[in-house]
Design a protein around this motif. Structure first.
Motif, PDB file in Angstrom:
ATOM      1  N   ALA A   1       0.849  -1.198   0.000  1.00 10.73           N
ATOM      2  CA  ALA A   1       0.000   0.000   0.000  1.00 10.73           C
ATOM      3  C   ALA A   1       0.880   1.241   0.000  1.00 10.73           C
ATOM      4  O   ALA A   1       2.028   1.198   0.452  1.00 10.73           O
ATOM      5  N   LEU A   2       0.345   2.336  -0.527  1.00  8.20           N
ATOM      6  CA  LEU A   2       0.986   3.643  -0.477  1.00  8.20           C
ATOM      7  C   LEU A   2      -0.024   4.629   0.083  1.00  8.20           C
ATOM      8  O   LEU A   2      -1.122   4.776  -0.453  1.00  8.20           O
ATOM      9  N   GLU A   3       0.332   5.295   1.177  1.00  8.94           N
ATOM     10  CA  GLU A   3      -0.626   6.174   1.847  1.00  8.94           C
ATOM     11  C   GLU A   3       0.035   7.489   2.254  1.00  8.94           C
ATOM     12  O   GLU A   3       1.260   7.586   2.355  1.00  8.94           O
ATOM     13  N   GLU A   4      -0.796   8.496   2.519  1.00 10.31           N
ATOM     14  CA  GLU A   4      -0.321   9.757   3.055  1.00 10.31           C
ATOM     15  C   GLU A   4      -0.087   9.615   4.559  1.00 10.31           C
ATOM     16  O   GLU A   4      -0.482   8.634   5.179  1.00 10.31           O
ATOM     17  N   SER A   5       0.553  10.628   5.150  1.00  7.27           N
ATOM     18  CA  SER A   5       0.913  10.560   6.568  1.00  7.27           C
ATOM     19  C   SER A   5      -0.294  10.361   7.466  1.00  7.27           C
ATOM     20  O   SER A   5      -0.239   9.615   8.454  1.00  7.27           O
ATOM     21  N   GLU A   6      -1.399  11.027   7.155  1.00  6.88           N
ATOM     22  CA  GLU A   6      -2.589  10.923   7.998  1.00  6.88           C
ATOM     23  C   GLU A   6      -3.060   9.481   8.128  1.00  6.88           C
ATOM     24  O   GLU A   6      -3.357   9.001   9.232  1.00  6.88           O
ATOM     25  N   LYS A   7      -3.116   8.770   7.013  1.00  5.29           N
ATOM     26  CA  LYS A   7      -3.563   7.383   7.039  1.00  5.29           C
ATOM     27  C   LYS A   7      -2.540   6.491   7.726  1.00  5.29           C
ATOM     28  O   LYS A   7      -2.891   5.593   8.507  1.00  5.29           O
ATOM     29  N   MET A   8      -1.259   6.718   7.462  1.00  5.82           N
ATOM     30  CA  MET A   8      -0.220   5.910   8.096  1.00  5.82           C
ATOM     31  C   MET A   8      -0.269   6.065   9.618  1.00  5.82           C
ATOM     32  O   MET A   8      -0.218   5.067  10.359  1.00  5.82           O
ATOM     33  N   LEU A   9      -0.384   7.295  10.101  1.00  2.61           N
ATOM     34  CA  LEU A   9      -0.422   7.521  11.543  1.00  2.61           C
ATOM     35  C   LEU A   9      -1.686   6.937  12.170  1.00  2.61           C
ATOM     36  O   LEU A   9      -1.660   6.452  13.306  1.00  2.61           O
ATOM     37  N   GLU A  10      -2.771   6.964  11.440  1.00  5.89           N
ATOM     38  CA  GLU A  10      -3.996   6.326  11.933  1.00  5.89           C
ATOM     39  C   GLU A  10      -3.760   4.845  12.201  1.00  5.89           C
ATOM     40  O   GLU A  10      -4.179   4.310  13.241  1.00  5.89           O
ATOM     41  N   GLU A  11      -3.089   4.168  11.276  1.00  3.96           N
ATOM     42  CA  GLU A  11      -2.790   2.743  11.449  1.00  3.96           C
ATOM     43  C   GLU A  11      -1.787   2.527  12.579  1.00  3.96           C
ATOM     44  O   GLU A  11      -1.936   1.617  13.400  1.00  3.96           O
ATOM     45  N   ARG A  12      -0.768   3.372  12.622  1.00  3.31           N
ATOM     46  CA  ARG A  12       0.276   3.234  13.636  1.00  3.31           C
ATOM     47  C   ARG A  12      -0.291   3.335  15.052  1.00  3.31           C
ATOM     48  O   ARG A  12       0.084   2.564  15.953  1.00  3.31           O
ATOM     49  N   TYR A  13      -1.187   4.270  15.292  1.00  6.81           N
ATOM     50  CA  TYR A  13      -1.707   4.464  16.641  1.00  6.81           C
ATOM     51  C   TYR A  13      -2.892   3.572  16.967  1.00  6.81           C
ATOM     52  O   TYR A  13      -3.294   3.471  18.124  1.00  6.81           O
ATOM     53  N   HIS A  14      -3.443   2.928  15.973  1.00  7.86           N
ATOM     54  CA  HIS A  14      -4.561   2.035  16.234  1.00  7.86           C
ATOM     55  C   HIS A  14      -4.096   0.664  16.720  1.00  7.86           C
ATOM     56  O   HIS A  14      -4.731   0.064  17.605  1.00  7.86           O
ATOM     57  N   SER A  15      -2.987   0.166  16.173  1.00  7.30           N
ATOM     58  CA  SER A  15      -2.616  -1.220  16.457  1.00  7.30           C
ATOM     59  C   SER A  15      -1.108  -1.381  16.555  1.00  7.30           C
ATOM     60  O   SER A  15      -0.352  -0.782  15.779  1.00  7.30           O
ATOM     61  N   PRO A  16      -0.635  -2.220  17.466  1.00  9.15           N
ATOM     62  CA  PRO A  16       0.804  -2.514  17.569  1.00  9.15           C
ATOM     63  C   PRO A  16       1.316  -3.338  16.393  1.00  9.15           C
ATOM     64  O   PRO A  16       2.517  -3.595  16.304  1.00  9.15           O
ATOM     65  N   GLU A  17       0.427  -3.741  15.500  1.00  7.27           N
ATOM     66  CA  GLU A  17       0.857  -4.475  14.303  1.00  7.27           C
ATOM     67  C   GLU A  17       1.493  -3.548  13.275  1.00  7.27           C
ATOM     68  O   GLU A  17       2.031  -4.018  12.274  1.00  7.27           O
ATOM     69  N   HIS A  18       1.435  -2.251  13.509  1.00 12.58           N
ATOM     70  CA  HIS A  18       1.990  -1.272  12.567  1.00 12.58           C
ATOM     71  C   HIS A  18       3.096  -0.465  13.240  1.00 12.58           C
ATOM     72  O   HIS A  18       2.962  -0.045  14.393  1.00 12.58           O
ATOM     73  N   SER A  19       4.194  -0.258  12.510  1.00 10.92           N
ATOM     74  CA  SER A  19       5.296   0.543  13.044  1.00 10.92           C
ATOM     75  C   SER A  19       5.954   1.330  11.918  1.00 10.92           C
ATOM     76  O   SER A  19       5.760   1.044  10.730  1.00 10.92           O
ATOM     77  N   ILE A  20       6.738   2.331  12.298  1.00 11.06           N
ATOM     78  CA  ILE A  20       7.424   3.204  11.348  1.00 11.06           C
ATOM     79  C   ILE A  20       8.880   2.794  11.244  1.00 11.06           C
ATOM     80  O   ILE A  20       9.528   2.494  12.245  1.00 11.06           O
ATOM     81  N   ASP A  21       9.412   2.789  10.015  1.00 14.95           N
ATOM     82  CA  ASP A  21      10.838   2.537   9.805  1.00 14.95           C
ATOM     83  C   ASP A  21      11.589   3.824  10.152  1.00 14.95           C
ATOM     84  O   ASP A  21      11.846   4.671   9.298  1.00 14.95           O
ATOM     85  N   GLU A  22      11.914   3.957  11.435  1.00 12.36           N
ATOM     86  CA  GLU A  22      12.518   5.197  11.914  1.00 12.36           C
ATOM     87  C   GLU A  22      13.927   5.406  11.366  1.00 12.36           C
ATOM     88  O   GLU A  22      14.350   6.545  11.132  1.00 12.36           O
ATOM     89  N   ALA A  23      14.661   4.346  11.148  1.00 12.64           N
ATOM     90  CA  ALA A  23      16.011   4.476  10.591  1.00 12.64           C
ATOM     91  C   ALA A  23      15.950   5.060   9.179  1.00 12.64           C
ATOM     92  O   ALA A  23      16.768   5.914   8.806  1.00 12.64           O
ATOM     93  N   ALA A  24      14.972   4.611   8.390  1.00 15.49           N
ATOM     94  CA  ALA A  24      14.815   5.141   7.036  1.00 15.49           C
ATOM     95  C   ALA A  24      14.371   6.595   7.078  1.00 15.49           C
ATOM     96  O   ALA A  24      14.801   7.413   6.253  1.00 15.49           O
ATOM     97  N   PHE A  25      13.511   6.935   8.033  1.00 16.92           N
ATOM     98  CA  PHE A  25      13.063   8.324   8.144  1.00 16.92           C
ATOM     99  C   PHE A  25      14.217   9.229   8.560  1.00 16.92           C
ATOM    100  O   PHE A  25      14.362  10.348   8.049  1.00 16.92           O
TER     101      PHE A  25
END
Length: 528
Positions: free
Chosen positions: A212-236
């Motif tokens: 999937a490809l999403e904007e920040s709003e959608k990505m953050l929605e997934e990130r804060y909803h479930s521990p199954e989602h995380s951000i690649d902080e090293a890449a950021f």
């Protein structure tokens, strides 16, 4: 009245006010109003010759990139039917406040963004200021941007191993009618075309493998909803250090897309894709008025051989930085900066600048841009260290809408460890861990969000960061048995009285209240 009016404002009005009905050049072609041949494949154009100023205007407002905007360059004529295989058709008008833009659709299903290089900040101003010298002066500030800078970035990002869009410049014919509703708005303009990085239909090239490809709003929605989602902080972090190196100060959450990758453990990792390079290589503080504005508005940082202000460069991105760099230690900043130094060689810099800038613009700015990039590369580790220090002062550690356990261990005077675990599962339960030194970090803010969360704080030390606990709307359990020498209590609880079960010691400061304002957490940037 005239005698009381400040002299410099009178000069500014005389310098910037414009009696023309339209501020902008009527057509980008140098030969305008001569007709353009129907078969023409290219045209000699200027990105914005209306930004030219006399000696007094340049002294007050700055030379900026006025010569570049006014320099004639040869660009291809945009032809919707042939620009990509199968052609492009109009999709919809864009919603930008400053640029004219449209979404174009290919027969393959892929979508493209077509937008003007020049900007008009008219709609960003209060109605009372949308006239006269104020509007003209704000419009003039567009000349501080390098109009062709975005075309230099792809080769640099490629070398740095960062996903990127690849924009291309074009000229829109004065009689173009193949762009639907956007035709009239884009005729005669210099534009850039780039493939959009959103939606499954645009997963191509380096993004293959993403689901999937999403904007920040959608990505953050997934990130804060479930521990199954995380951000690649090293890449950021890698992408943000590239931003710093290029002086790109406008990197707010709306300037990023995110690719979702399925992991072997069944979870989803979101990797960043930078977009919209409008402010790269910015040059602003070279006039009396613009210098003063740059002191008042720190985010307007000029691209120089040295880094002017890391705080200024990163101010617009503070929201997304806070959420996408929360686990990154000092060592990551240092090692990433050193790796970028090795990847961004003199040869890479020269090739990127020479390829990205039109030949006529390279003759004006190429050598200077390359020299600045080399100089900034040499001190990138120092810039990364300052960036780390800014981000380390106050760190936000957020859970999800599921139940989590937050464990704070005040081990000794230089180390406080914060860990976050999922509750109700035995597999891969550790979500977050970072060691904090109070010499770097003054405050760690824990947000449980929804779910019945547990917070435990232990250890007796002389020094420690403040630990602020925001439990969230559901019933939470807090146990603080820690101790920190000194007069100020270093554990602070913010929640509603009826939703908290806790055991506290002398170290805890109880800020619980009857209202629910402490449950608020800005997930997408709308609350800033």
């Amino acid at each position: 009245m005239t005698k009381r009016f400040p002299t410099f404002l009178l000069v500014l009005v005389a310098t910037t006010s414009c009696s023309r009905e339209s501020y902008f050049q009527p057509d980008a072609r140098v030969a305008y109003p001569a007709p353009l041949l129907a078969a023409a494949d290219s045209a000699l154009v200027t990105a914005g010759r209306h930004y030219q100023r006399g000696p007094l205007g340049r002294l007050l407002l700055g030379a900026h990139y006025r010569k570049v905007w006014a320099t004639p360059v040869t660009l291809p004529v945009f032809k919707p039917a042939t620009v990509v295989n199968g052609g492009l058709k109009f999709g919809k008008l864009g919603g930008g406040f400053q640029t004219t833009s449209a979404t174009l659709l290919a027969s393959s299903g892929r979508s493209y963004a077509l937008r003007s290089i020049d900007k008009d900040p008219y709609k960003t101003l209060p109605k009372v200021l949308r006239q006269g010298f104020v509007l003209t002066t704000v419009r003039d500030a567009t000349s501080a941007g390098m109009p062709y800078g975005a075309f230099v970035v792809p080769a640099l990002a490629q070398a740095a191993k960062i996903p990127h869009a690849t924009p291309r410049p074009y000229y829109i014919r004065p009689d173009e009618d193949g762009l639907g509703e956007a035709s009239a708005r884009l005729r005669g303009k210099v534009v850039m075309l780039e493939q959009k990085v959103e939606g499954e239909e645009n997963i191509v090239g380096a993004l293959k493998g993403a689901r999937a490809l999403e904007e920040s709003e959608k990505m953050l929605e997934e990130r804060y909803h479930s521990p199954e989602h995380s951000i690649d902080e090293a890449a950021f972090l890698r992408a943000r250090l590239l931003d710093l190196w290029m002086g790109d100060w406008d990197r707010h959450e709306g300037q990023w897309n995110w690719a979702a990758y399925s992991q072997p453990n069944g979870k989803t990792l979101w990797r960043p894709i930078p977009q919209d390079r409008d402010q790269v290589f910015f040059r602003f503080d070279d006039g009396l008025v613009s210098w003063l504005v740059s002191r008042i508005v720190p985010k307007f940082r000029t691209f120089k051989p040295h880094y002017e202000s890391i705080e200024g460069y990163t101010r617009n991105a503070s929201f997304i930085d806070e959420r996408a760099l929360s686990s990154m230690p000092r060592e990551a900043y240092s090692s990433t900066a050193q790796e970028l130094q090795q990847l961004l060689t003199d040869e890479v810099i020269h090739a990127a600048v020479q390829k990205g800038l039109p030949r006529e613009v390279y003759a004006l700015e190429g050598a200077r841009m390359e020299a600045k990039l080399r100089a900034r590369r040499a001190t990138l580790p120092q810039a990364a260290e300052e960036f780390y220090q800014l981000r380390a002062r106050r760190v936000v550690v957020a859970g999800t809408d599921q139940a989590e356990r937050f464990v704070v261990e005040r081990l000794h005077d230089t180390v406080t460890v914060v860990s976050v675990y999922t509750l109700g599962t035995k597999k891969d339960s550790l979500l977050y861990r970072r060691r904090f030194n109070p010499a770097d970090t003054r405050q760690v803010v824990l947000h449980g969000l929804k779910g019945k969360d547990e917070f435990t704080v232990t250890g007796s030390v002389a020094r420690s960061p403040f630990i602020d606990i925001y439990g969230g709307p559901e019933e939470d359990t807090i146990n603080d048995s820690s101790g920190v020498s000194g007069l100020r209590k270093k554990t602070r609880i913010y929640d509603t009285k009826r939703n908290t079960v806790f055991e506290i010691g002398p170290e805890t400061k109880d800020h619980r209240s009857r209202g629910v304002s402490t449950h608020a957490f800005d997930r997408d940037g709308s609350g800033r």
